[in-house]
Design an enzyme around this catalytic site. Sequence first.
Site, PDB file in Angstrom:
ATOM      1  NE  ARG A   1      -3.909  -0.546   0.436  1.00 41.16           N
ATOM      2  CZ  ARG A   1      -4.890  -0.455  -0.457  1.00 41.16           C
ATOM      3  NH1 ARG A   1      -4.832  -1.173  -1.560  1.00 41.16           N
ATOM      4  NH2 ARG A   1      -5.912   0.360  -0.262  1.00 41.16           N
TER       5      ARG A   1
ATOM      6  CG  HIS B   1      -2.662  -0.144  -7.425  1.00 41.28           C
ATOM      7  ND1 HIS B   1      -3.194   0.532  -6.340  1.00 41.28           N
ATOM      8  CD2 HIS B   1      -2.678  -1.455  -7.066  1.00 41.28           C
ATOM      9  CE1 HIS B   1      -3.513  -0.327  -5.384  1.00 41.28           C
ATOM     10  NE2 HIS B   1      -3.202  -1.536  -5.801  1.00 41.28           N
TER      11      HIS B   1
ATOM     12  CD  GLU C   1      -2.602   3.804  -6.085  1.00 37.47           C
ATOM     13  OE1 GLU C   1      -3.573   3.206  -6.614  1.00 37.47           O
ATOM     14  OE2 GLU C   1      -1.707   3.204  -5.489  1.00 37.47           O
TER      15      GLU C   1
END
Length: 313
Positions: A224, A272, A253
């Site tokens: 994370r 990601h 993000e």
Amino acid sequence: MSDIRVLVLDDDPPPDLDRLRGRAHVVGTDADGLPELLPTADVVLVWDFTSPAVREAWPGPGRRPGWVHTPSAGVDHVLSPEFAASDTVLTNARGVFDRPIAEYVAGLVLAMAKDFPGTWERQRQRRWQHRETLRLAGTRAVVVGAGPIGRAIAETLGCLEVRTELVGRTARAGVRGQEELPSLLGTADWVVCVAPLTPQTRGMFGREAFAAMPDRARFINVGRGPLVDTAALVAALQQREIAAAALDVFETEPLAPEDPLWEVPGLFVSPHMSGDTVGWRGALADQFLELFDLWAAGRPLFNVVDKQLGYVR
């Protein structure tokens, strides 16, 4: 039709949920509509697993659903203190992303060891420059996060003859405890972060952690974003305290086009995507439907998250 009401957080829910026709009433919503509809739901599928809408709506009025499922490994985006204290069952996508993320990490390790980015850049420049690269066999990796993803990473790196230490919250067979991490970092060639995000792990990779690593170390975060103090990482790269880094997750993000991280020397940025292989959405939908069968039958669910710890035990 069944009285079970399934609320799906996403503007574009998976078509596979058509298989629930006649067994449940499925309602889709976006983040704005969630607070009003949440008290009407028996089950919530957080298909948009980047959204904090459930966490933000949970303290609101009315009844809460009996089960919430997030098709992601991390659960910090849904867990509020009120949710953690409730009787609602929370499940996650444990098992879907293990191998894909392990393969992605192995790819990053190979790319950095063999300097594939440098080769591609020289190809773009039409420049022939012979270089030596690193041999992986015999190097040492520290994988922080001893769940299924961390274990899959350790196993995959082991196939490359990388000697790997797993670090978890507490020591157990084959796993080092968190208190051993500083000494392990001092001998690491590769440091891979795949820990869950909890109050105890937030910012765990900061100035002291990077200073403890040898200057040959490469750092990879597929856990994370907030696990890493980004400013400390950038400083470590700029001051050459570590050799290189790769980030697949970020505090905010998507990463904005003007974000300076795009141009930090020695930093590999990816959006990601480490666990997202062809067919991954279908695999997530299949897992949810398998869990729904158990829920509808009144049987125990798998992948139940310990809401105080923030991950599946």
